[in-house]
Scaffold this motif. Structure first.
Motif, PDB file in Angstrom:
ATOM      1  N   VAL A 126       2.442  -5.511 148.583  1.00  0.00           N
ATOM      2  CA  VAL A 126       2.673  -5.587 147.146  1.00  0.00           C
ATOM      3  C   VAL A 126       3.736  -4.559 146.796  1.00  0.00           C
ATOM      4  CG1 VAL A 126       1.668  -5.238 144.886  1.00  0.00           C
ATOM      5  CG2 VAL A 126       0.341  -6.366 146.668  1.00  0.00           C
ATOM      6  N   ILE A 127       4.813  -5.014 146.192  1.00  0.00           N
ATOM      7  CA  ILE A 127       5.892  -4.107 145.814  1.00  0.00           C
ATOM      8  C   ILE A 127       5.926  -4.039 144.289  1.00  0.00           C
ATOM      9  CG2 ILE A 127       8.366  -3.673 145.904  1.00  0.00           C
ATOM     10  CD1 ILE A 127       8.434  -5.195 148.548  1.00  0.00           C
ATOM     11  N   ARG A 128       5.613  -2.889 143.754  1.00  0.00           N
ATOM     12  CA  ARG A 128       5.594  -2.703 142.305  1.00  0.00           C
ATOM     13  C   ARG A 128       6.988  -2.306 141.828  1.00  0.00           C
ATOM     14  NH1 ARG A 128       0.892  -5.011 140.565  1.00  0.00           N
ATOM     15  NH2 ARG A 128      -0.893  -4.245 141.743  1.00  0.00           N
ATOM     16  N   ASP A 129       7.522  -3.049 140.860  1.00  0.00           N
ATOM     17  CA  ASP A 129       8.848  -2.740 140.345  1.00  0.00           C
ATOM     18  C   ASP A 129       8.801  -2.067 138.978  1.00  0.00           C
ATOM     19  OD1 ASP A 129       8.005  -4.833 138.814  1.00  0.00           O
ATOM     20  OD2 ASP A 129       9.681  -6.180 139.273  1.00  0.00           O
ATOM     21  N   ARG A 130       7.601  -1.648 138.585  1.00  0.00           N
ATOM     22  CA  ARG A 130       7.449  -0.957 137.299  1.00  0.00           C
ATOM     23  C   ARG A 130       6.262  -0.015 137.391  1.00  0.00           C
ATOM     24  NH1 ARG A 130       3.018  -2.975 134.700  1.00  0.00           N
ATOM     25  NH2 ARG A 130       2.300  -5.063 135.289  1.00  0.00           N
ATOM     26  N   GLY A 131       6.154   0.862 136.402  1.00  0.00           N
ATOM     27  CA  GLY A 131       5.010   1.748 136.342  1.00  0.00           C
ATOM     28  C   GLY A 131       3.767   1.007 135.871  1.00  0.00           C
ATOM     29  N   ASP A 132       2.630   1.629 136.082  1.00  0.00           N
ATOM     30  CA  ASP A 132       1.360   1.042 135.660  1.00  0.00           C
ATOM     31  C   ASP A 132       1.266   1.047 134.139  1.00  0.00           C
ATOM     32  OD1 ASP A 132      -1.321   0.315 135.365  1.00  0.00           O
ATOM     33  OD2 ASP A 132      -2.010   2.366 135.685  1.00  0.00           O
ATOM     34  N   ALA A 133       1.025  -0.119 133.553  1.00  0.00           N
ATOM     35  CA  ALA A 133       0.955  -0.243 132.090  1.00  0.00           C
ATOM     36  C   ALA A 133      -0.480  -0.264 131.578  1.00  0.00           C
ATOM     37  CB  ALA A 133       1.681  -1.507 131.646  1.00  0.00           C
ATOM     38  N   CYS A 134      -1.421   0.166 132.398  1.00  0.00           N
ATOM     39  CA  CYS A 134      -2.825   0.150 131.994  1.00  0.00           C
ATOM     40  C   CYS A 134      -3.012   0.971 130.712  1.00  0.00           C
ATOM     41  CB  CYS A 134      -3.669   0.741 133.126  1.00  0.00           C
ATOM     42  SG  CYS A 134      -5.417   0.351 133.049  1.00  0.00           S
ATOM     43  N   TRP A 182      -0.510   0.899 143.675  1.00  0.00           N
ATOM     44  CA  TRP A 182      -1.420   1.474 142.692  1.00  0.00           C
ATOM     45  C   TRP A 182      -2.793   1.763 143.284  1.00  0.00           C
ATOM     46  CZ3 TRP A 182      -0.230  -2.636 138.356  1.00  0.00           C
ATOM     47  CH2 TRP A 182       1.045  -2.373 137.834  1.00  0.00           C
ATOM     48  N   ARG A 183      -3.181   0.989 144.316  1.00  0.00           N
ATOM     49  CA  ARG A 183      -4.518   1.126 144.885  1.00  0.00           C
ATOM     50  C   ARG A 183      -4.431   1.110 146.415  1.00  0.00           C
ATOM     51  NH1 ARG A 183      -9.215  -2.093 142.196  1.00  0.00           N
ATOM     52  NH2 ARG A 183     -10.213  -0.232 143.054  1.00  0.00           N
ATOM     53  N   ILE A 184      -5.475   1.586 147.074  1.00  0.00           N
ATOM     54  CA  ILE A 184      -5.469   1.700 148.525  1.00  0.00           C
ATOM     55  C   ILE A 184      -5.257   0.345 149.184  1.00  0.00           C
ATOM     56  CG2 ILE A 184      -7.023   2.114 150.484  1.00  0.00           C
ATOM     57  CD1 ILE A 184      -7.957   4.641 149.129  1.00  0.00           C
ATOM     58  N   ALA A 185      -5.860  -0.704 148.655  1.00  0.00           N
ATOM     59  CA  ALA A 185      -5.738  -2.032 149.253  1.00  0.00           C
ATOM     60  C   ALA A 185      -4.318  -2.569 149.199  1.00  0.00           C
ATOM     61  CB  ALA A 185      -6.685  -3.007 148.561  1.00  0.00           C
ATOM     62  N   SER A 222      -2.380   5.881 139.550  1.00  0.00           N
ATOM     63  CA  SER A 222      -2.269   4.828 138.541  1.00  0.00           C
ATOM     64  C   SER A 222      -3.556   4.777 137.708  1.00  0.00           C
ATOM     65  CB  SER A 222      -2.040   3.467 139.205  1.00  0.00           C
ATOM     66  OG  SER A 222      -3.262   2.926 139.678  1.00  0.00           O
ATOM     67  N   GLY A 223      -3.461   4.113 136.578  1.00  0.00           N
ATOM     68  CA  GLY A 223      -4.634   3.951 135.728  1.00  0.00           C
ATOM     69  C   GLY A 223      -5.643   2.979 136.290  1.00  0.00           C
ATOM     70  N   LEU A 282      -4.153   7.342 124.661  1.00  0.00           N
ATOM     71  CA  LEU A 282      -2.870   7.782 124.121  1.00  0.00           C
ATOM     72  C   LEU A 282      -1.814   6.680 124.225  1.00  0.00           C
ATOM     73  CD1 LEU A 282      -2.746  11.395 125.596  1.00  0.00           C
ATOM     74  CD2 LEU A 282      -3.490  10.681 123.314  1.00  0.00           C
ATOM     75  N   ARG A 283      -1.905   5.873 125.253  1.00  0.00           N
ATOM     76  CA  ARG A 283      -1.005   4.727 125.399  1.00  0.00           C
ATOM     77  C   ARG A 283      -1.727   3.497 124.886  1.00  0.00           C
ATOM     78  NH1 ARG A 283       1.295   3.022 131.212  1.00  0.00           N
ATOM     79  NH2 ARG A 283       2.489   4.945 130.948  1.00  0.00           N
ATOM     80  N   LEU A 284      -1.482   3.123 123.640  1.00  0.00           N
ATOM     81  CA  LEU A 284      -2.166   1.991 123.030  1.00  0.00           C
ATOM     82  C   LEU A 284      -1.505   0.686 123.460  1.00  0.00           C
ATOM     83  CD1 LEU A 284      -2.785   3.323 119.402  1.00  0.00           C
ATOM     84  CD2 LEU A 284      -4.076   3.750 121.495  1.00  0.00           C
ATOM     85  N   HIS A 285      -2.332  -0.342 123.571  1.00  0.00           N
ATOM     86  CA  HIS A 285      -1.860  -1.660 123.981  1.00  0.00           C
ATOM     87  C   HIS A 285      -1.819  -2.580 122.762  1.00  0.00           C
ATOM     88  CE1 HIS A 285      -1.532  -5.437 126.166  1.00  0.00           C
ATOM     89  NE2 HIS A 285      -2.623  -5.869 125.564  1.00  0.00           N
ATOM     90  N   ALA A 286      -0.711  -3.269 122.583  1.00  0.00           N
ATOM     91  CA  ALA A 286      -0.564  -4.194 121.457  1.00  0.00           C
ATOM     92  C   ALA A 286      -1.212  -5.530 121.814  1.00  0.00           C
ATOM     93  CB  ALA A 286       0.908  -4.382 121.112  1.00  0.00           C
ATOM     94  N   ALA A 287      -2.363  -5.810 121.231  1.00  0.00           N
ATOM     95  CA  ALA A 287      -3.075  -7.070 121.443  1.00  0.00           C
ATOM     96  C   ALA A 287      -2.883  -7.965 120.221  1.00  0.00           C
ATOM     97  CB  ALA A 287      -4.559  -6.809 121.691  1.00  0.00           C
TER      98      ALA A 287
END
Length: 406
Positions: free
Chosen positions: A18-26, A212-215, A140-141, A30-35
């Motif tokens: 798995v290659i992540r091309d961005r930071g974790d957006a969890c 982001w995770r061990i797996a 990561s979150g 403080l980091r609110l998510h727009a739902a």
């Protein structure tokens, strides 16, 4: 024929890294998510442990800034929904006043699930170490720690680092899904968990895939438990390598009284602030969307406090109207048929293919919304057939106890 459930993305075998091309957006507090129903805040509650004043502040925040409800997540955290745009600073100030926020750099990494009937001291020490360590801020979150008292309840939740208590004051430290473990003294276990997280970060940096995770680590950079055991010993933590270490399994606490605690199940993980305030004293939020309170507490209205309820085996994602990706109001549909679909396995209602919040550590019946209704396994199901189809599926899709505990 009913299809088997898909594996969780973090647990599925990977032919390619798995290659992540961005930071974790969890999301976080403080980091609110727009739902679709407003902004969302996720407040990390390490081990699900809340003092009475902290619980009161969460209810106040939900009333003052949100929709007057609290949501429990599958990691024992609390979400506030329907938040108004621009409330972030005031919300953070309120949460910080109750000790619910560490430094901003560490706010989203406090992902610790714990056996709800266990001594909370190891959780508090692990959280203290994480929040004091500058390197840990790079996690990561989604990276998950589990502190298991030895029964195997939270160890089954696909954690990245597991502390599994053993007789004689010993603890097994597991890395992801490895069958092997490092054994340490209980007093050293929280520090060993921190070292495991650092070990992962080093491997992720060397891999260059932003895992982001061990797996998610590619095979050439997978963590080796024997190497980790030597690393612990080199850093002053006496550790022994165990091949094919024990893997106990236990079901989560059922609604009802356990010793001096009452387990209160929250249907679909959502309750009003009025219901929340009926739960006095210290709270322990579990990863199974239930809350442990003093057994002397009054029974709250609308929540499940005794075994045998159909809500024990029904879970759902947020669905409409809160999630833009959802194709159905899955919670409303689940409520409509919950009492007519009891069976040996839980049913998870998903508004889309992501299957957010699905059960872990057990087999489950996979129900996914589609543009034309629902799909049960591989088969489409018309809305008026849901109750009968789910009841049949739960009895058809069985796994042996050994497979569940594997």
């Amino acid at each position: 024929m009913l299809a088997a459930m898909p594996q969780p993305p973090s647990a599925a075998p990977r032919d390619e890294p798995v290659i992540r091309d961005r930071g974790d957006a969890c999301p976080g507090a403080l980091r609110l998510h727009a739902a679709d129903d407003g902004f969302l805040a996720r407040v990390r509650i390490p081990g699900g442990l809340l003092t009475a004043p902290q619980a009161a502040v969460l209810a106040l925040a939900a009333d003052r800034f949100g929709d007057g409800h609290l949501e429990l997540t599958s990691r024992g955290n609390v979400q506030l929904r329907g938040l108004a745009d621009g409330c972030g600073a005031a919300l953070a100030e309120l949460l910080d006043s109750a000790g619910l926020l560490p430094a901003p750099s560490h706010e989203r990494i406090r992902n610790i699930v714990a056996s709800p009937l266990a001594d909370p001291a190891p959780v508090r020490e692990l959280d203290r170490l994480l929040c004091a360590d500058p390197e840990a801020a790079a996690l990561s979150g989604r990276f998950l720690f589990a502190v298991d008292d030895g029964r195997g309840d939270v160890a089954a939740l696909d954690p990245d680092v597991t502390l599994l208590a053993q007789p004689g004051g010993r603890v097994l430290v597991r890395l992801g899904a490895s069958p092997d473990a490092a054994e340490v003294a209980a007093a050293d276990a929280p520090r060993a968990a921190l070292e495991a997280a650092r070990h992962f970060l080093d491997a992720a940096a060397a891999a260059g895939t932003r895992a982001w995770r061990i797996a998610e680590l590619p095979p050439g950079h997978a963590l080796d438990v024997r190497e980790f055991t030597d690393l612990l010993s080199g850093r002053g933590i006496r550790a022994a390598y165990l091949r094919d270490a024990p893997r106990p399994y236990a079901d989560p606490p059922a609604p009802g009284v356990h010793a001096d605690l009452l387990c209160v199940l929250v249907p679909l993980g959502r309750l009003s602030t009025a219901q929340w305030r009926e739960l006095p004293g210290e709270l322990r939020i579990t990863p199974w969307r239930s809350i442990l309170v003093s057994a002397a507490a009054p029974r709250p209205a609308g929540l499940v406090t005794s075994p045998g309820s159909p809500w024990e085996s029904v879970t759902a994602c947020t669905g409409r109207p809160g999630c833009a990706k959802s194709l159905a109001d899955v919670r409303a549909d689940a409520r409509a048929v919950a009492g007519r679909t009891r069976g040996p396995l839980p049913v998870h209602w998903s508004g889309c293919e992501r299957r957010c919040g699905h059960p872990r550590g057990t087999a489950w019946v996979d129900l996914v919304a589609t543009p034309d209704g629902y799909r049960l396994g591989a088969d489409p199901v018309a809305p008026h057939e849901l109750a009968a189809a789910l009841a049949a599926a739960r009895n058809q899709l069985r796994v042996s106890e050994a497979a569940v505990k594997k």
